[in-house]
Design an enzyme around this catalytic site. Structure first.
Site, mmCIF file in Angstrom:
data_model
loop_
_atom_site.group_PDB
_atom_site.id
_atom_site.type_symbol
_atom_site.label_atom_id
_atom_site.label_comp_id
_atom_site.label_asym_id
_atom_site.label_seq_id
_atom_site.Cartn_x
_atom_site.Cartn_y
_atom_site.Cartn_z
ATOM 1 N N LYS A 52 0.746 -1.356 -0.404
ATOM 2 C CA LYS A 52 -0.007 0.462 0.145
ATOM 3 C C LYS A 52 0.964 1.513 -0.204
ATOM 4 O O LYS A 52 1.977 0.519 -0.737
ATOM 5 C CB LYS A 52 -1.097 0.015 1.324
ATOM 6 N N GLY A 75 -7.487 -5.215 6.885
ATOM 7 C CA GLY A 75 -6.748 -4.316 8.073
ATOM 8 C C GLY A 75 -7.405 -4.017 8.691
ATOM 9 O O GLY A 75 -7.462 -3.293 10.018
HETATM 10 C C1 PEP Z 1 -4.931 -5.893 1.620
HETATM 11 O O1 PEP Z 1 -5.299 -5.078 1.038
HETATM 12 O O2 PEP Z 1 -4.688 -6.511 0.482
HETATM 13 C C2 PEP Z 1 -4.559 -6.790 2.428
HETATM 14 C C3 PEP Z 1 -5.423 -8.116 2.348
HETATM 15 O O3 PEP Z 1 -4.407 -6.197 3.829
HETATM 16 P P1 PEP Z 1 -4.786 -6.736 5.616
HETATM 17 O O4 PEP Z 1 -3.445 -7.844 5.077
HETATM 18 O O5 PEP Z 1 -3.832 -5.753 6.033
HETATM 19 O O6 PEP Z 1 -5.723 -7.205 5.770
#
Ligand code: PEP
Length: 256
Positions: free
Chosen positions: A13, A175
């Site tokens: 990200k 997240g």
């Molecule tokens: C993502 O944003 O693709 C994701 C899976 O984030 P997280 O692992 O932090 O939930």
């Protein structure tokens, strides 16, 4: 039955400067840069692709981007194209992430254009699909996933489809620390595989890797990765530190 190589992809990200990226990738290369049992991809922000790519050279870890514009060039201020990503040796690109869909109003039709541009430029799309909490609670999970998959892949040929990666990411699990149960995840993954069978035939559907994404961590990964139709993970938070990402790669190696 074809056995699919597991794939662990890190979605960083909007994190890591180019110097931070080089450091993290250096740690990953030392720990897992020679193994070939599972495919590993890191997707840094655009500004860190070059520094990360240099450190990845000669290792088995691949480079991916988090987004791109469907046009090859032109008056699209602030955008990045598939040929630009290829010039930095990226081989994967995440498309249709739920954050792009919700914060940047990306539609299925626009995402579909990107899928075509990626395939045309030898970038493997990691097409993200997944329902919101409200959609799950109203019983429309499968319908939402079906629509996003069908529209995202409209016009993609059987030959092209084999190189696709689909990421099932329930929006409520991204997240948040709330992970889908293995049953919830496997149900949707099997549904996507059936859909791909209908769209492209069984041999093609058996080749497509379907990743789970949403709070995947070393503690919950082994059970998720052991499911028949879960071929790896798209990892956000846990990809930002070498230790947890390496543990996830090792979890995938353990169940390969
Ligand atoms: C993502 O944003 O693709 C994701 C899976 O984030 P997280 O692992 O932090 O939930």
């Amino acid at each position: 039955m074809i056995s699919r190589k597991k794939l662990i992809a890190g979605n960083w990200k909007m994190n890591k400067t180019s110097a931070d990226a080089a450091t993290l990738v250096g740690d990953l290369v030392s720990a897992i840069g020679k193994q070939n049992d599972v495919d590993v991809v890191v997707c840094p922000p655009f500004t860190s692709l070059e520094s990360a790519g240099k450190v990845l050279e000669g290792s088995t870890v691949k480079l991916g981007a988090q987004n791109m514009h469907p046009e090859a060039s032109g008056a699209f201020t602030g955008e990045i194209s598939a040929p630009m990503l290829r010039a930095l040796f990226a081989t994967y690109v995440i498309l249709g992430h739920s954050e792009r869909r919700s914060y940047f109003a990306e539609t299925d039709a626009f995402i579909n254009k990107k899928v075509h541009a990626a395939l045309k430029n030898q970038l493997r799309p990691i097409l993200c699909v997944g329902e919101t909490l409200a959609e799950r609670e109203s019983g429309s999970t499968l319908k939402v996933v079906q629509t996003q998959t069908e529209l995202g892949l409209e016009g993609v040929s059987k030959e092209q489809a084999a190189s696709l990666v689909i990421a099932y990411e329930p929006v409520w699990a991204i997240g948040t620390g709330k992970v889908a149960t293995t049953e919830q995840a496997q149900e949707v993954h099997a549904f996507i595989r059936d859909l791909l069978t209908k769209l492209y035939t069984a041999p093609v559907a058996q080749k497509v890797r379907i990743l789970y994404g949403g709070s995947m961590k070393p503690a919950n990964a082994p059970e998720l990765l052991a499911q028949k139709d879960i071929d790896g993970g798209l990892i956000g938070g846990a990809s930002l530190e070498a230790r947890s990402f390496v543990e996830l790669v090792n979890a995938a190696i353990a169940v390969k």
